[in-house]
Design a protein around this motif. Structure first.
Motif, PDB file in Angstrom:
ATOM      1  N   ASN A   1       0.834  -1.197   0.000  1.00 28.43           N
ATOM      2  CA  ASN A   1       0.000   0.000   0.000  1.00 28.43           C
ATOM      3  C   ASN A   1       0.875   1.255   0.000  1.00 28.43           C
ATOM      4  OD1 ASN A   1      -2.545  -1.363   0.088  1.00 28.43           O
ATOM      5  ND2 ASN A   1      -2.134  -1.845   2.227  1.00 28.43           N
ATOM      6  N   THR A   2       0.247   2.383  -0.312  1.00 29.37           N
ATOM      7  CA  THR A   2       0.988   3.650  -0.405  1.00 29.37           C
ATOM      8  C   THR A   2       0.310   4.730   0.427  1.00 29.37           C
ATOM      9  OG1 THR A   2      -0.226   4.229  -2.425  1.00 29.37           O
ATOM     10  CG2 THR A   2       1.908   3.120  -2.701  1.00 29.37           C
ATOM     11  N   CYS A   3      -0.124   4.403   1.632  1.00 25.63           N
ATOM     12  CA  CYS A   3      -0.769   5.387   2.497  1.00 25.63           C
ATOM     13  C   CYS A   3       0.188   6.560   2.710  1.00 25.63           C
ATOM     14  CB  CYS A   3      -1.154   4.764   3.833  1.00 25.63           C
ATOM     15  SG  CYS A   3      -2.255   3.343   3.682  1.00 25.63           S
ATOM     16  N   THR A   4      -0.310   7.775   2.560  1.00 25.77           N
ATOM     17  CA  THR A   4       0.569   8.936   2.551  1.00 25.77           C
ATOM     18  C   THR A   4       1.148   9.269   3.918  1.00 25.77           C
ATOM     19  OG1 THR A   4      -1.383  10.361   2.788  1.00 25.77           O
ATOM     20  CG2 THR A   4      -0.551   9.986   0.562  1.00 25.77           C
ATOM     21  N   PHE A   5       0.560   8.732   4.994  1.00 25.07           N
ATOM     22  CA  PHE A   5       1.065   9.020   6.337  1.00 25.07           C
ATOM     23  C   PHE A   5       2.063   7.977   6.821  1.00 25.07           C
ATOM     24  CE2 PHE A   5      -2.904   6.625   6.727  1.00 25.07           C
ATOM     25  CZ  PHE A   5      -2.486   5.525   7.466  1.00 25.07           C
ATOM     26  N   CYS A   6       2.245   6.888   6.082  1.00 26.84           N
ATOM     27  CA  CYS A   6       2.931   5.712   6.617  1.00 26.84           C
ATOM     28  C   CYS A   6       4.317   5.535   6.002  1.00 26.84           C
ATOM     29  CB  CYS A   6       2.090   4.462   6.354  1.00 26.84           C
ATOM     30  SG  CYS A   6       2.759   2.974   7.122  1.00 26.84           S
ATOM     31  N   ILE A   7       5.291   5.294   6.867  1.00 30.11           N
ATOM     32  CA  ILE A   7       6.660   5.087   6.415  1.00 30.11           C
ATOM     33  C   ILE A   7       7.024   3.608   6.368  1.00 30.11           C
ATOM     34  CG2 ILE A   7       7.767   5.156   8.698  1.00 30.11           C
ATOM     35  CD1 ILE A   7       9.893   7.023   7.367  1.00 30.11           C
TER      36      ILE A   7
ATOM     37  N   SER B   1      -2.931  -7.247  10.793  1.00 27.45           N
ATOM     38  CA  SER B   1      -4.126  -6.413  10.675  1.00 27.45           C
ATOM     39  C   SER B   1      -4.633  -6.510   9.241  1.00 27.45           C
ATOM     40  CB  SER B   1      -3.795  -4.948  10.940  1.00 27.45           C
ATOM     41  OG  SER B   1      -3.502  -4.680  12.272  1.00 27.45           O
ATOM     42  N   PRO B   2      -5.931  -6.459   9.046  1.00 19.27           N
ATOM     43  CA  PRO B   2      -6.475  -6.417   7.694  1.00 19.27           C
ATOM     44  C   PRO B   2      -6.595  -4.980   7.192  1.00 19.27           C
ATOM     45  CG  PRO B   2      -8.253  -6.662   9.252  1.00 19.27           C
ATOM     46  CD  PRO B   2      -6.981  -6.619  10.066  1.00 19.27           C
ATOM     47  N   HIS B   3      -6.938  -4.825   5.928  1.00 15.21           N
ATOM     48  CA  HIS B   3      -7.161  -3.509   5.308  1.00 15.21           C
ATOM     49  C   HIS B   3      -8.598  -3.487   4.801  1.00 15.21           C
ATOM     50  CE1 HIS B   3      -6.869  -0.090   2.615  1.00 15.21           C
ATOM     51  NE2 HIS B   3      -5.623   0.135   3.000  1.00 15.21           N
ATOM     52  N   PRO B   4      -9.368  -2.466   5.142  1.00 16.48           N
ATOM     53  CA  PRO B   4     -10.793  -2.459   4.741  1.00 16.48           C
ATOM     54  C   PRO B   4     -11.009  -2.586   3.243  1.00 16.48           C
ATOM     55  CG  PRO B   4     -10.369  -0.761   6.385  1.00 16.48           C
ATOM     56  CD  PRO B   4      -9.029  -1.313   5.989  1.00 16.48           C
ATOM     57  N   ALA B   5     -10.104  -2.041   2.434  1.00 12.64           N
ATOM     58  CA  ALA B   5     -10.314  -2.071   0.982  1.00 12.64           C
ATOM     59  C   ALA B   5     -10.264  -3.483   0.425  1.00 12.64           C
ATOM     60  CB  ALA B   5      -9.265  -1.205   0.288  1.00 12.64           C
TER      61      ALA B   5
ATOM     62  N   GLY C   1     -12.942   9.089   9.469  1.00  9.01           N
ATOM     63  CA  GLY C   1     -14.312   8.887   9.001  1.00  9.01           C
ATOM     64  C   GLY C   1     -14.674   9.797   7.848  1.00  9.01           C
ATOM     65  N   SER C   2     -13.778  10.701   7.479  1.00 11.31           N
ATOM     66  CA  SER C   2     -14.024  11.647   6.390  1.00 11.31           C
ATOM     67  C   SER C   2     -13.554  11.070   5.072  1.00 11.31           C
ATOM     68  CB  SER C   2     -13.285  12.960   6.671  1.00 11.31           C
ATOM     69  OG  SER C   2     -13.161  13.733   5.494  1.00 11.31           O
ATOM     70  N   ASP C   3     -14.444  11.023   4.088  1.00 15.19           N
ATOM     71  CA  ASP C   3     -14.058  10.507   2.778  1.00 15.19           C
ATOM     72  C   ASP C   3     -12.989  11.378   2.127  1.00 15.19           C
ATOM     73  OD1 ASP C   3     -15.864   8.512   3.179  1.00 15.19           O
ATOM     74  OD2 ASP C   3     -17.351   9.235   1.748  1.00 15.19           O
ATOM     75  N   LYS C   4     -13.059  12.685   2.360  1.00 14.15           N
ATOM     76  CA  LYS C   4     -12.043  13.579   1.796  1.00 14.15           C
ATOM     77  C   LYS C   4     -10.671  13.272   2.375  1.00 14.15           C
ATOM     78  CE  LYS C   4     -10.865  17.598   3.294  1.00 14.15           C
ATOM     79  NZ  LYS C   4     -10.981  18.959   3.876  1.00 14.15           N
ATOM     80  N   VAL C   5     -10.609  13.065   3.686  1.00  9.81           N
ATOM     81  CA  VAL C   5      -9.335  12.762   4.326  1.00  9.81           C
ATOM     82  C   VAL C   5      -8.841  11.373   3.916  1.00  9.81           C
ATOM     83  CG1 VAL C   5      -8.188  12.393   6.533  1.00  9.81           C
ATOM     84  CG2 VAL C   5      -9.746  14.313   6.253  1.00  9.81           C
TER      85      VAL C   5
ATOM     86  N   ARG D   1      -4.765   8.245   0.786  1.00 10.97           N
ATOM     87  CA  ARG D   1      -4.683   7.129  -0.165  1.00 10.97           C
ATOM     88  C   ARG D   1      -5.172   5.841   0.469  1.00 10.97           C
ATOM     89  NH1 ARG D   1       1.336   7.916  -2.487  1.00 10.97           N
ATOM     90  NH2 ARG D   1       1.110   9.972  -3.415  1.00 10.97           N
ATOM     91  N   ARG D   2      -6.238   5.952   1.234  1.00 13.12           N
ATOM     92  CA  ARG D   2      -6.912   4.772   1.771  1.00 13.12           C
ATOM     93  C   ARG D   2      -8.043   4.453   0.796  1.00 13.12           C
ATOM     94  NH1 ARG D   2      -4.533   1.918   5.726  1.00 13.12           N
ATOM     95  NH2 ARG D   2      -6.493   1.477   6.795  1.00 13.12           N
ATOM     96  N   SER D   3      -7.941   3.354   0.091  1.00  9.23           N
ATOM     97  CA  SER D   3      -8.832   3.083  -1.041  1.00  9.23           C
ATOM     98  C   SER D   3     -10.163   2.468  -0.606  1.00  9.23           C
ATOM     99  CB  SER D   3      -8.126   2.176  -2.047  1.00  9.23           C
ATOM    100  OG  SER D   3      -7.538   1.067  -1.393  1.00  9.23           O
ATOM    101  N   TYR D   4     -10.837   3.119   0.350  1.00 11.36           N
ATOM    102  CA  TYR D   4     -12.202   2.782   0.756  1.00 11.36           C
ATOM    103  C   TYR D   4     -12.802   4.060   1.303  1.00 11.36           C
ATOM    104  CZ  TYR D   4      -9.934   2.843   5.291  1.00 11.36           C
ATOM    105  OH  TYR D   4      -9.199   3.232   6.385  1.00 11.36           O
TER     106      TYR D   4
END
Length: 507
Positions: free
Chosen positions: A171-177, A248-252, A279-283, A288-291
């Motif tokens: 995954n490529t979550c923008t907050f995660c290193i 951990s699973p990923h919701p997407a 909980g915000s779709d914009k955030v 880059r959370r694909s759900y």
């Protein structure tokens, strides 16, 4: 031969002692077990609780903002001790080491070894090389040297164990290193995983937790998108394995076949850790959370339809760049609707090297703190309400080696229910005291936001002695027989309340 020389030879003949200090996630906890196993296979022995070890290994985390401050604070405290103790060594591994190799050597030149997430197996060699050459050794690899599960292991507890099914993340979550430090996902073959699970069970474990950065993408590497659900069902066929968990699973990527496997496999526990993050779709889009929140809540509905007593926990980040009050209100709405039994809540902090670090509209610290406090208050209320629903219910606990902070005052032991809820309990007068790994059945008599309490009468209490309890007895006997003190691992900062790592029955 002089007495001084005899003393030096006697000291040199003593096995070197070690301590591993762990920070971060469950993957780090599991890696620390590998480090301990490697060291013991090389002749090291665990240090007594009140002694200064010959070797201290820091297994670090790079996710939280204060991770480096915590490391350098610990290293600074050890510098004068190391100066006064010739031969003492300090090693730094894990995610922060993978990220900041040169910085660690510059800021703490008294560190002997720096190693990364991909070459845990090199630790004993690097320590010996540093001792021989009398200079610091740093070795980091960009790809996995050997899958960690093939290395020797010293488990924290004989009654339960971690089993890695994959390492890395795609995954490529923008907050995660994590992807840049752990690398791309690499899956183990199912047969290797099941063989390790069987070996743990043969050794006395009755509980296993399957680990991966994203467990439900497991199998993509070898072309089977239902591999994870098949793995859960296969664990259900292992005789003697009573509890299976995963994280951990990923919701997407969470699919119905996994829900079905959970519902239809008796030893897969009714607990699911499902990271929400916002909980915000914009955030979520910016992360880059694909759900989106609707899909997330739909997954929870499906899980609870198939597993009515399921407990669901989550991760949430507050104050991601660009988060508005309206976005935060959406998070509060989803949390209220989701009814999480607990949540790991984090204030967003800039992590250099992540896309989010350079995003505009960073939220002021004071605003983040105020939102964080509101979220905590809401989640604490929900957790308390959900826990109070357990009052009067009869639950089966697996007794753990750790007791609560007030154990010495209350005389209570601790255990985990099938749904992973923490329960502190008393053993009624005249009843047999359980060992770690044994199972007790009793009613819930009190409820708080973070734990449950059971003070049963003798007729409400039943004990089932288990193979895991037998294994605990053997481990304690073996520990006493070595002439060294075997102590559980250092407390791990996973967001749980801290505990004293000891087991004192009947206090």
């Amino acid at each position: 031969m002089t007495n001084d020389l005899k003393t030096e030879e006697a000291v040199a003949a003593q096995p070197r002692t070690y301590q591993v200090r762990t920070f971060g996630c469950q993957m780090n906890v599991h890696d620390s077990e590998r480090m301990s196993g490697l060291l013991e296979a090389s002749g090291y022995v665990p240090a007594a609780e009140d002694s200064t070890p010959d070797l201290i290994v820091f297994n670090t985390c790079a996710v939280r903002e204060n991770a480096d401050n915590k490391l350098y604070g610990n290293l600074g405290q050890l510098a004068p001790i190391k100066r006064e103790r010739p031969g003492m060594q300090i090693a730094v591994g894990g995610c922060l080491a993978q990220k900041d190799q040169e910085t660690i050597i510059q800021k703490a030149p008294w560190v002997d070894v720096v190693f990364g997430t991909h070459n845990i197996g090199s630790l004993p060699t690097l320590l010996e090389r540093a001792r021989h050459n009398n200079e610091a050794q740093a070795e980091l690899l960009e790809s996995l040297e050997v899958f960690p599960s093939t290395l020797p292991t010293k488990r924290d507890h004989v009654y339960s164990g971690w089993v890695s099914i994959s390492v890395g993340c795609n995954n490529t979550c923008t907050f995660c290193i994590v992807p840049s430090l752990r690398g791309k996902e690499e899956d183990r073959r199912p047969g290797e995983i099941l063989a390790e699970v069987q070996a743990l069970v043969d050794d006395g474990a009755i509980e296993v937790t399957l680990l991966g950065q994203n467990v439900n993408s497991y199998g993509v590497g070898f072309g089977d998108r239902q591999a994870f659900s098949k793995l859960l069902r296969a664990c259900g066929e292992i005789e003697g394995l009573e509890r299976v968990r995963f994280t951990s699973p990923h919701p997407a990527m969470f699919t119905d076949d996994v829900i079905d496997a959970m519902a239809e496999t008796p030893n897969v526990m009714p607990v699911l850790h499902m990271p929400l993050q916002s909980g915000s779709d914009k955030v979520l889009k910016a992360m880059r959370r694909s759900y989106r929140s609707k899909k997330f809540l739909g997954i929870l509905d499906k899980v609870r339809e198939r597993i009515p007593d399921a407990v669901i926990t989550t991760d949430i980040i507050v104050g991601f760049p660009g988060e508005t009050e309206e976005d935060f209100q959406e998070t509060l709405r989803v949390v209220e609707e989701a009814r999480f039994s607990s949540a790991f809540t984090f204030q967003y902090s800039i992590r250099p090297g992540t896309p989010a670090a350079t995003m505009p509209n960073q939220v002021p610290k004071a605003v983040v703190q105020e939102r964080y406090e509101r979220l905590i208050a809401l989640q604490d209320r929900i957790a308390g309400e959900e826990n109070r629903k357990q009052l009067g219910k009869t639950v089966e606990l697996m007794v753990t080696a750790e007791s609560g902070r007030k154990a010495e005052e209350t005389g209570r032991l601790s255990g985990r229910a099938r749904d992973q809820r923490l329960v502190h309990f008393t053993v009624p007068e005249g009843c047999e005291v359980p060992r770690p790994g044994d199972l007790v059945t009793l009613p819930i008599t009190e409820a708080g936001s973070f734990h449950l309490i059971s003070d049963p009468t003798p007729d409400q209490y039943s004990l089932r002695r288990s193979r895991a309890g037998d294994a605990w007895d053997r481990s304690q006997a073996d520990s006493c027989g070595t002439g060294t003190t075997q102590v559980p691992g250092s407390p791990v900062s996973l967001g749980f309340p801290s505990f004293k790592p000891s087991y004192k029955p009947g206090i």
